[in-house]
Design an enzyme around this catalytic site. Structure first.
Site, PDB file in Angstrom:
ATOM      1  N   ASP A   8       0.812  -1.215   0.000  1.00 48.51           N
ATOM      2  CA  ASP A   8       0.000   0.000   0.000  1.00 48.51           C
ATOM      3  C   ASP A   8       0.845   1.264   0.000  1.00 48.51           C
ATOM      4  O   ASP A   8       2.039   1.252   0.306  1.00 48.51           O
ATOM      5  CB  ASP A   8      -0.959   0.010   1.191  1.00 48.51           C
ATOM      6  CG  ASP A   8      -0.247   0.019   2.545  1.00 48.51           C
ATOM      7  OD1 ASP A   8       0.759  -0.697   2.694  1.00 48.51           O
ATOM      8  OD2 ASP A   8      -0.693   0.755   3.443  1.00 48.51           O
ATOM      9  N   ASP A  24       8.540   4.677  -0.926  1.00 45.23           N
ATOM     10  CA  ASP A  24       7.910   3.971   0.204  1.00 45.23           C
ATOM     11  C   ASP A  24       6.688   3.211  -0.281  1.00 45.23           C
ATOM     12  O   ASP A  24       5.581   3.732  -0.234  1.00 45.23           O
ATOM     13  CB  ASP A  24       7.535   4.991   1.270  1.00 45.23           C
ATOM     14  CG  ASP A  24       7.018   4.370   2.540  1.00 45.23           C
ATOM     15  OD1 ASP A  24       7.182   3.143   2.721  1.00 45.23           O
ATOM     16  OD2 ASP A  24       6.429   5.098   3.359  1.00 45.23           O
ATOM     17  N   GLU A  76      -0.108  -1.068   5.631  1.00 43.69           N
ATOM     18  CA  GLU A  76       0.955  -0.658   6.549  1.00 43.69           C
ATOM     19  C   GLU A  76       0.858   0.819   6.903  1.00 43.69           C
ATOM     20  O   GLU A  76       1.278   1.238   7.983  1.00 43.69           O
ATOM     21  CB  GLU A  76       2.323  -0.951   5.915  1.00 43.69           C
ATOM     22  CG  GLU A  76       3.508  -0.770   6.854  1.00 43.69           C
ATOM     23  CD  GLU A  76       4.081   0.637   6.857  1.00 43.69           C
ATOM     24  OE1 GLU A  76       4.923   0.931   7.739  1.00 43.69           O
ATOM     25  OE2 GLU A  76       3.718   1.454   5.986  1.00 43.69           O
TER      26      GLU A  76
END
Length: 353
Positions: free
Chosen positions: A72, A96, A126
């Site tokens: 995610d 990220d 997350e």
């Protein structure tokens, strides 16, 4: 679709992953593609739990390692699909951590005979509250699937090994007063004024610097939100200051909570959220072999990551990924292509030596 040609190139793969929007809670399409790509590899055993996809080798090696990454991202900010400019890929999740996920997926598809047995874990949610985190859910319901001798979380570290992580704690510190009409303020006690003592203690606070196994963790205790007040003509009888404490791995969650309560003696303190720190996890030949492949000394992880979940399960874990952590969540999030190539090379040498 993640074709064999795309899986063979971690740079193309990074772009392909970024181009599938997967904001937290919307990972199903990307999980479907990851699952299909892994099931096409005959050397892997694959299973899925919700939007968590796992794949593993079963070669009878004496040791097992985990490569893990979350699928995610934070919400898109006009930065999908990806764009390449020179040696840089721009796009949501490039740092990220879709470039890190790309390394794991690339290795899963192309390294059929690693020197360790490997479990690859791709998980959801997350970037949101802990109870939705797919790795957390898996640790609660199927902890045996995360059994290993060592784990690498492919969070952005700019190609360095970042060891362990800080713990994090949030607390609500409340100053109380007595409500009154502001025209007759002497009949009340102003809770916002009383909260000045909370701020004074925070301003005077001297955070620790703690070195463990050569890695230096800098703590921090800060006000992150203040709330109080009832109306423009009322003396408030309550003011709340939310504080965030980032603590070194030599403290447990209970010790961190006790430290915060001690600092704010005389005020009501409610711990609203807490997650443990993780020790550096630098001992053992597996880690030494990884550090040798990286060729640079480890440093402390200044932040919280899911390595703490592995540590809670008794699995030593480190952070290693190609993205720059300082670019995570930014509108102009990006990753350098040479970092992707170098990271893939490091992990391939480590798994194949």
């Amino acid at each position: 679709m993640l074709t064999p040609e795309i899986l063979a190139d971690p740079v193309q793969l990074t772009r392909a992953l970024v181009d599938v929007e997967s904001v937290s809670g919307n990972e199903a399409e990307l999980a479907d593609q990851v699952e299909a790509a892994l099931r096409a590899a005959p050397h892997l055993t694959v299973e899925r739990h919700g939007n968590v996809v796992l794949a593993g080798t079963r070669l009878g090696r004496p040791q097992r390692v985990i490569l893990a990454g979350h699928l995610d991202t934070v919400p898109v900010a006009d930065n999908v699909p990806s764009v390449v400019e020179g040696d840089v890929i721009h796009g949501c999740g490039t740092s990220d951590m879709k470039s890190g996920v790309a390394l794991a997926l690339h290795l899963a598809a192309t390294v059929a005979d690693p020197r360790y047995d490997v479990t690859y874990v791709f998980y959801d949610c997350e970037e949101v509250e802990s109870e939705r985190n797919g790795l957390n859910r898996l640790a609660r319901t199927h902890p045996h699937l995360l059994a290993a001798d060592f784990a690498i979380l492919l969070e952005p570290t700019y190609g360095l090994v970042e060891a362990g992580c800080q713990g994090t704690l949030r607390a609500r510190v409340t100053a109380v007063g007595q409500r009154a009409h502001s025209a007759r303020s002497w009949l009340g006690i102003n809770a916002i004024h009383a909260a000045g003592e909370i701020m004074t203690r925070l301003a005077a606070y001297e955070p620790r610097t703690v070195t463990i196994d050569g890695c230096t963790y800098r703590e921090g205790l800060n006000a992150v939100r203040v709330s109080g007040g009832i109306a423009g003509n009322v003396i408030p009888d309550e003011c709340q200051v939310e504080v965030n404490y980032r603590f070194a791995p030599d403290r447990t969650e209970d010790e961190a909570a006790a430290h915060v309560r001690d600092l704010f003696t005389g005020f009501a303190v409610e711990i609203t959220d807490s997650a443990p720190a993780a020790a550096p996890g630098l001992s053992g030949p597996i880690v030494k072999e990884l550090l040798d492949a990286v060729g640079q000394p480890p440093q402390a992880k200044l932040g919280w990551t899911d390595v703490a979940r592995f540590a809670t399960l008794g699995v030593p874990a480190l952070n290693f990924g190609p993205g720059d952590p300082n670019l995570a969540h930014k509108r102009d999030e990006r990753v350098e292509i040479p970092k992707i190539v170098a990271g893939a090379g490091v992990l391939r040498r480590w798994l194949s030596a």
